[in-house]
Design an enzyme around this catalytic site. Structure first.
Site, PDB file in Angstrom:
ATOM      1  N   GLY A  80      89.550  68.804  42.662  1.00  0.00           N
ATOM      2  CA  GLY A  80      89.739  69.489  43.809  1.00  0.00           C
ATOM      3  C   GLY A  80      88.598  70.411  44.078  1.00  0.00           C
ATOM      4  O   GLY A  80      88.221  71.115  43.459  1.00  0.00           O
ATOM      5  N   GLN A  82      84.266  77.386  48.061  1.00  0.00           N
ATOM      6  CA  GLN A  82      83.736  77.205  46.793  1.00  0.00           C
ATOM      7  C   GLN A  82      82.530  76.999  46.768  1.00  0.00           C
ATOM      8  O   GLN A  82      81.761  76.857  45.661  1.00  0.00           O
ATOM      9  CB  GLN A  82      84.664  76.189  45.887  1.00  0.00           C
ATOM     10  N   CYS A  89      90.476  76.517  37.893  1.00  0.00           N
ATOM     11  CA  CYS A  89      89.701  76.401  39.178  1.00  0.00           C
ATOM     12  C   CYS A  89      88.249  76.396  38.698  1.00  0.00           C
ATOM     13  O   CYS A  89      87.750  77.177  37.762  1.00  0.00           O
ATOM     14  CB  CYS A  89      90.178  77.865  39.858  1.00  0.00           C
ATOM     15  N   LEU A  90      87.575  75.557  39.347  1.00  0.00           N
ATOM     16  CA  LEU A  90      86.207  75.288  39.225  1.00  0.00           C
ATOM     17  C   LEU A  90      85.164  76.513  39.364  1.00  0.00           C
ATOM     18  O   LEU A  90      84.260  76.630  38.840  1.00  0.00           O
ATOM     19  CB  LEU A  90      85.770  74.150  40.255  1.00  0.00           C
ATOM     20  N   HIS A 128      96.822  74.233  45.767  1.00  0.00           N
ATOM     21  CA  HIS A 128      95.757  75.055  45.320  1.00  0.00           C
ATOM     22  C   HIS A 128      94.576  75.191  46.112  1.00  0.00           C
ATOM     23  O   HIS A 128      94.013  76.394  46.416  1.00  0.00           O
ATOM     24  CB  HIS A 128      95.472  74.367  43.925  1.00  0.00           C
ATOM     25  N   GLU A 129      94.154  74.054  46.711  1.00  0.00           N
ATOM     26  CA  GLU A 129      92.819  74.180  47.749  1.00  0.00           C
ATOM     27  C   GLU A 129      93.391  74.781  48.717  1.00  0.00           C
ATOM     28  O   GLU A 129      92.283  75.467  49.443  1.00  0.00           O
ATOM     29  CB  GLU A 129      92.523  72.404  47.827  1.00  0.00           C
ATOM     30  N   HIS A 184      92.785  78.318  48.596  1.00  0.00           N
ATOM     31  CA  HIS A 184      91.314  78.613  48.642  1.00  0.00           C
ATOM     32  C   HIS A 184      90.973  78.985  50.124  1.00  0.00           C
ATOM     33  O   HIS A 184      90.146  79.866  50.408  1.00  0.00           O
ATOM     34  CB  HIS A 184      90.511  77.769  48.227  1.00  0.00           C
TER      35      HIS A 184
END
Ligand code: NI
Length: 174
Positions: A51, A56, A97-98, A139-140, A143
């Site tokens: 994701g 991000q 998380c990226l 999670h997204e 963000h």
């Protein structure tokens, strides 16, 4: 956004302050939105993530892309998403998380959820998911509200991730 601008987008890392902003709703469903989504999917796949949210890549808009679990070559785009049906059973699991490499946090989240959003043409869509996909959506969506997994760390997670977070913080400052 021009194509060189899109090409120059990269995944920004904690503690970049853009990760803490509340994102604006998308109002124009145009070719540039589609191009942004395409670019985000490329970046997500290159980073082997499941994701990626627009903040991000430094774009403060309510949009995220995610992989379809079990179909790694396919992905979905959600614009202006809202979550519902979050009152069921919750489960703890590890998340990464990226934007926060080398950090893992055990996060308790509802196992099931529903998402209402728009697709890239502006049509309303609604889906339900469980397990990993439901977790990814939650999670997204975090963000898009400036919320990160490190806000959900237990004392043990805090200790385990202290060095990695310090490293990211000093890299950002320098
Ligand atoms: Ni993330």
């Amino acid at each position: 956004m021009t194509s060189p601008e899109l090409e120059s987008l990269t995944i920004i890392k904690y503690p970049d302050p853009r990760l803490r902003k509340i994102c604006e709703p998308v109002v124009e469903f145009d070719a540039s939105l589609r191009a942004l989504a395409d670019r985000m999917i490329v970046l997500m796949n290159q980073a082997e993530g499941i994701g990626l949210a627009a903040p991000q890549v430094g774009i403060l808009k309510q949009m995220f892309v995610c992989a379809i679990i079990g179909k790694p070559k396919d992905s979905m785009v959600f614009v202006n998403p809202t979550l519902a049906d979050l009152d069921g059973e919750a489960e703890a699991a590890e998340e990464g998380c990226l934007s926060i490499p080398e950090v893992t946090v055990t996060v308790k989240r509802p196992v099931k959820c529903r998402i209402d959003a728009h697709d890239l043409d502006g049509n309303p869509v609604a889906f339900e998911a469980t397990e990993l996909m439901a977790r990814c959506w939650q999670h997204e969506c975090d963000h898009l509200n400036g919320r990160l997994i490190i806000d959900r760390m237990s004392p043990a997670d805090r200790v385990a991730n202290r060095r990695a977070l310090k490293r990211l913080e000093s890299r950002f400052g320098g």
